[in-house]
Design a protein around this motif. Structure first.
Motif, PDB file in Angstrom:
ATOM      1  N   LEU A 182      11.003  -7.914 -11.917  1.00 40.60           N
ATOM      2  CA  LEU A 182      10.561  -7.374 -10.634  1.00 40.60           C
ATOM      3  C   LEU A 182       9.148  -7.843 -10.313  1.00 40.60           C
ATOM      4  N   GLY A 183       8.328  -8.023 -11.369  1.00 42.54           N
ATOM      5  CA  GLY A 183       6.970  -8.493 -11.160  1.00 42.54           C
ATOM      6  C   GLY A 183       6.905  -9.868 -10.521  1.00 42.54           C
ATOM      7  N   LYS A 184       7.930 -10.699 -10.766  1.00 41.87           N
ATOM      8  CA  LYS A 184       7.967 -12.025 -10.150  1.00 41.87           C
ATOM      9  C   LYS A 184       8.233 -11.944  -8.648  1.00 41.87           C
ATOM     10  N   LEU A 185       8.814 -10.830  -8.211  1.00 43.78           N
ATOM     11  CA  LEU A 185       9.064 -10.613  -6.785  1.00 43.78           C
ATOM     12  C   LEU A 185       7.857 -10.005  -6.066  1.00 43.78           C
ATOM     13  N   LYS A 186       7.040  -9.293  -6.814  1.00 44.15           N
ATOM     14  CA  LYS A 186       5.994  -8.468  -6.209  1.00 44.15           C
ATOM     15  C   LYS A 186       5.023  -9.239  -5.314  1.00 44.15           C
ATOM     16  N   PRO A 187       4.472 -10.381  -5.757  1.00 42.22           N
ATOM     17  CA  PRO A 187       3.510 -11.077  -4.879  1.00 42.22           C
ATOM     18  C   PRO A 187       4.110 -11.461  -3.529  1.00 42.22           C
ATOM     19  N   ALA A 188       5.359 -11.955  -3.531  1.00 38.20           N
ATOM     20  CA  ALA A 188       5.994 -12.346  -2.267  1.00 38.20           C
ATOM     21  C   ALA A 188       6.248 -11.131  -1.394  1.00 38.20           C
ATOM     22  N   ALA A 189       6.646 -10.008  -2.020  1.00 38.58           N
ATOM     23  CA  ALA A 189       6.892  -8.791  -1.251  1.00 38.58           C
ATOM     24  C   ALA A 189       5.596  -8.287  -0.618  1.00 38.58           C
ATOM     25  N   ILE A 190       4.508  -8.335  -1.369  1.00 41.08           N
ATOM     26  CA  ILE A 190       3.223  -7.868  -0.840  1.00 41.08           C
ATOM     27  C   ILE A 190       2.757  -8.761   0.304  1.00 41.08           C
ATOM     28  N   ARG A 191       2.890 -10.062   0.117  1.00 39.20           N
ATOM     29  CA  ARG A 191       2.479 -10.988   1.196  1.00 39.20           C
ATOM     30  C   ARG A 191       3.262 -10.733   2.477  1.00 39.20           C
ATOM     31  N   ALA A 192       4.523 -10.347   2.335  1.00 40.61           N
ATOM     32  CA  ALA A 192       5.374 -10.103   3.500  1.00 40.61           C
ATOM     33  C   ALA A 192       5.254  -8.670   4.020  1.00 40.61           C
ATOM     34  N   GLY A 193       4.411  -7.863   3.389  1.00 37.88           N
ATOM     35  CA  GLY A 193       4.269  -6.475   3.823  1.00 37.88           C
ATOM     36  C   GLY A 193       5.499  -5.642   3.542  1.00 37.88           C
ATOM     37  N   ARG A 194       6.250  -6.031   2.522  1.00 42.59           N
ATOM     38  CA  ARG A 194       7.525  -5.373   2.207  1.00 42.59           C
ATOM     39  C   ARG A 194       7.314  -4.256   1.191  1.00 42.59           C
ATOM     40  N   THR A 195       7.190  -3.030   1.660  1.00 44.38           N
ATOM     41  CA  THR A 195       7.061  -1.896   0.748  1.00 44.38           C
ATOM     42  C   THR A 195       8.416  -1.379   0.286  1.00 44.38           C
ATOM     43  N   ASP A 196       9.493  -2.016   0.736  1.00 49.77           N
ATOM     44  CA  ASP A 196      10.829  -1.557   0.338  1.00 49.77           C
ATOM     45  C   ASP A 196      11.246  -2.077  -1.024  1.00 49.77           C
ATOM     46  N   LEU A 197      10.518  -3.077  -1.560  1.00 44.98           N
ATOM     47  CA  LEU A 197      10.929  -3.704  -2.814  1.00 44.98           C
ATOM     48  C   LEU A 197       9.832  -3.645  -3.876  1.00 44.98           C
ATOM     49  N   VAL A 198       8.850  -2.803  -3.704  1.00 43.63           N
ATOM     50  CA  VAL A 198       7.783  -2.679  -4.694  1.00 43.63           C
ATOM     51  C   VAL A 198       7.608  -1.202  -5.073  1.00 43.63           C
ATOM     52  N   SER A 199       7.023  -0.980  -6.236  1.00 43.69           N
ATOM     53  CA  SER A 199       6.768   0.397  -6.664  1.00 43.69           C
ATOM     54  C   SER A 199       5.684   1.023  -5.805  1.00 43.69           C
ATOM     55  N   LEU A 200       5.881   2.288  -5.474  1.00 43.44           N
ATOM     56  CA  LEU A 200       4.936   3.045  -4.662  1.00 43.44           C
ATOM     57  C   LEU A 200       4.620   4.336  -5.411  1.00 43.44           C
ATOM     58  N   TRP A 201       3.865   4.202  -6.502  1.00 37.95           N
ATOM     59  CA  TRP A 201       3.607   5.353  -7.363  1.00 37.95           C
ATOM     60  C   TRP A 201       2.931   6.465  -6.581  1.00 37.95           C
ATOM     61  N   ALA A 202       3.407   7.691  -6.806  1.00 39.62           N
ATOM     62  CA  ALA A 202       2.858   8.858  -6.111  1.00 39.62           C
ATOM     63  C   ALA A 202       3.320  10.114  -6.828  1.00 39.62           C
ATOM     64  N   GLY A 203       2.403  11.060  -6.998  1.00 40.17           N
ATOM     65  CA  GLY A 203       2.748  12.336  -7.599  1.00 40.17           C
ATOM     66  C   GLY A 203       3.241  13.331  -6.564  1.00 40.17           C
ATOM     67  N   GLN A 204       3.713  14.473  -7.037  1.00 39.59           N
ATOM     68  CA  GLN A 204       4.298  15.455  -6.128  1.00 39.59           C
ATOM     69  C   GLN A 204       3.268  16.142  -5.239  1.00 39.59           C
ATOM     70  N   ALA A 205       1.992  16.086  -5.593  1.00 42.47           N
ATOM     71  CA  ALA A 205       0.955  16.712  -4.761  1.00 42.47           C
ATOM     72  C   ALA A 205       0.411  15.760  -3.702  1.00 42.47           C
ATOM     73  N   THR A 206       0.957  14.577  -3.599  1.00 44.27           N
ATOM     74  CA  THR A 206       0.424  13.560  -2.690  1.00 44.27           C
ATOM     75  C   THR A 206       0.276  14.029  -1.239  1.00 44.27           C
ATOM     76  N   PRO A 207       1.202  14.821  -0.674  1.00 38.01           N
ATOM     77  CA  PRO A 207       1.022  15.232   0.721  1.00 38.01           C
ATOM     78  C   PRO A 207      -0.280  15.989   1.000  1.00 38.01           C
ATOM     79  N   ASN A 208      -0.950  16.475  -0.036  1.00 39.80           N
ATOM     80  CA  ASN A 208      -2.213  17.196   0.167  1.00 39.80           C
ATOM     81  C   ASN A 208      -3.448  16.308   0.034  1.00 39.80           C
ATOM     82  N   LEU A 209      -3.260  15.010  -0.116  1.00 37.43           N
ATOM     83  CA  LEU A 209      -4.409  14.109  -0.195  1.00 37.43           C
ATOM     84  C   LEU A 209      -5.149  14.067   1.135  1.00 37.43           C
ATOM     85  N   ARG A 210      -6.492  14.022   1.054  1.00 37.38           N
ATOM     86  CA  ARG A 210      -7.294  13.990   2.277  1.00 37.38           C
ATOM     87  C   ARG A 210      -8.392  12.931   2.240  1.00 37.38           C
ATOM     88  N   HIS A 211      -8.738  12.429   1.079  1.00 43.11           N
ATOM     89  CA  HIS A 211      -9.945  11.605   0.952  1.00 43.11           C
ATOM     90  C   HIS A 211      -9.604  10.179   0.556  1.00 43.11           C
TER      91      HIS A 211
END
Length: 357
Positions: free
Chosen positions: A311-340
């Motif tokens: 998957l790492g071999k795909l990541k640079p091309a996905a990022i260049r294309a703005g493709r967030t559908d094929l890359v990891s988007l790490w986030a914890g369960q409290a993320t909706p309360n982020l403000r800063h």
């Protein structure tokens, strides 16, 4: 703003506030982020598990160039799962067929098998010992006794992650200086090592007091913490500090992409999932096309870290294309309360909330 009360963990670490920045792998950690947190009285951390050994010392030097305060370097004790250290040519072709449609979609050429799919922990920890960071934090196991002894000899504090009481007790028996009790609410990987991660899903508010009541080492709570009130809660439950990951990942000083950062502040952050689809190990991130399409094919995926390598071999091309559908988007369960969005703003808010009556 009153000074945060001191305790054994704060004194050991040599920090002013009970705030630890969680370490990130995959290029998400930066020297700038690590130093920014340390300079403001917390403990900055750098995830080094994907670094070649000869780069670890250079990273430590660059951090020291930006701060004279304590910081941590983090490694993964277990560097591969069963079958994850090598592939036969036949298995390589079989696994590649799973990824081939996505490689073609992004215009990425078929990769050649590497000599190794991962850096050996034994080589990395030798480099880390030479670099002598103030703190060696680790996940996915307990380092050999000789490594822990060498850390003590060199004055390096050790901090290990536990997802269950049994793991915390194993770390304590080994003489680890601090124990991070990490609940399943946390973003990123579940660093379980005594049982399957799927069988080790304890919440932070349950795990923290269980561990704090039964180990000698000071406890750091992690998982689902993004605000001062969460830190206050875990301190009440017996933790002596709190580790925040996603809240710092969302700051501009981190190495994440602008697209990922914007999603952390969007309604998409309400939907996280635990999945093995990105690396082969269980981790929490936002749902996207990749998690959905792989959900029914998990049994076909290669083991860690081979899954991560493909998957790492795909990541640079996905990022260049703005493709967030094929890359990891790490986030914890409290993320909706982020403000800063910057470390100074986040730290100021946390400290203000901590010092409130």
């Amino acid at each position: 703003m009153r000074q945060t009360s001191s305790n054994e963990a704060i004194q050991k670490l040599g920090i002013r506030h009970p705030i630890i920045q969680g370490p990130f792998g995959g290029g998400l950690s930066t020297e700038r982020l690590t130093a920014a947190v340390s300079n403001l009285g917390g403990l900055g951390s750098y995830g080094a598990y994907q670094l070649p050994p000869d780069e670890i010392g250079r990273v430590a030097d660059r951090i020291r160039a930006q701060t004279d305060k304590p910081f941590a370097l983090n490694l993964w004790v277990s560097d591969h799962d069963a079958g994850g250290d090598a592939l036969s040519p036949e298995d390589f072709e079989r696994f590649y067929r799973l990824f081939e449609p996505y490689y073609q979609e992004l215009g990425v050429e078929k990769p050649q098998p590497p000599e190794r799919y991962h850096h050996r922990f034994e080589d990395q920890v030798e480099a880390l010992l030479e670099a002598r960071p103030p703190v060696f934090s680790f996940v996915f196991g307990v380092p050999p006794a000789a490594v822990l002894a060498e850390c003590r000899r060199r004055g390096i504090l050790t901090s290990g992650a536990a997802t269950t009481l049994a793991e915390a007790e194993a770390l304590d028996a080994a003489g680890v200086d601090l124990i991070v009790a990490t609940g399943f609410e946390a973003g990123g990987h579940r660093p379980s090592f005594l049982a399957r991660a799927e069988d080790s899903l304890m919440g932070t508010l349950a795990l923290t007091p269980l561990v704090a009541d039964r180990v000698k080492a000071p406890v750091i709570a992690a998982g689902g913490l993004a605000e001062g009130r969460g830190i206050r809660a875990v301190l009440t439950l017996g933790a002596q500090a709190a580790q925040l990951g996603t809240a710092f990942l969302a700051c501009e000083e981190s190495g994440t992409t602008d697209a990922h950062r914007e999603l952390l502040f969007s309604d998409r952050a309400r939907n996280t999932t635990l999945t093995r689809a990105f690396t082969g190990r269980l981790a929490r991130g936002m749902r996207n096309r990749w998690t959905e399409e792989m959900a029914s094919r998990l049994g076909e995926l290669p083991p860690f870290p081979i899954q991560s390598w493909f998957l790492g071999k795909l990541k640079p091309a996905a990022i260049r294309a703005g493709r967030t559908d094929l890359v990891s988007l790490w986030a914890g369960q409290a993320t909706p309360n982020l403000r800063h969005r910057t470390v100074p703003a986040l730290m100021a808010s946390l400290l203000e909330e901590l010092s409130a009556p």
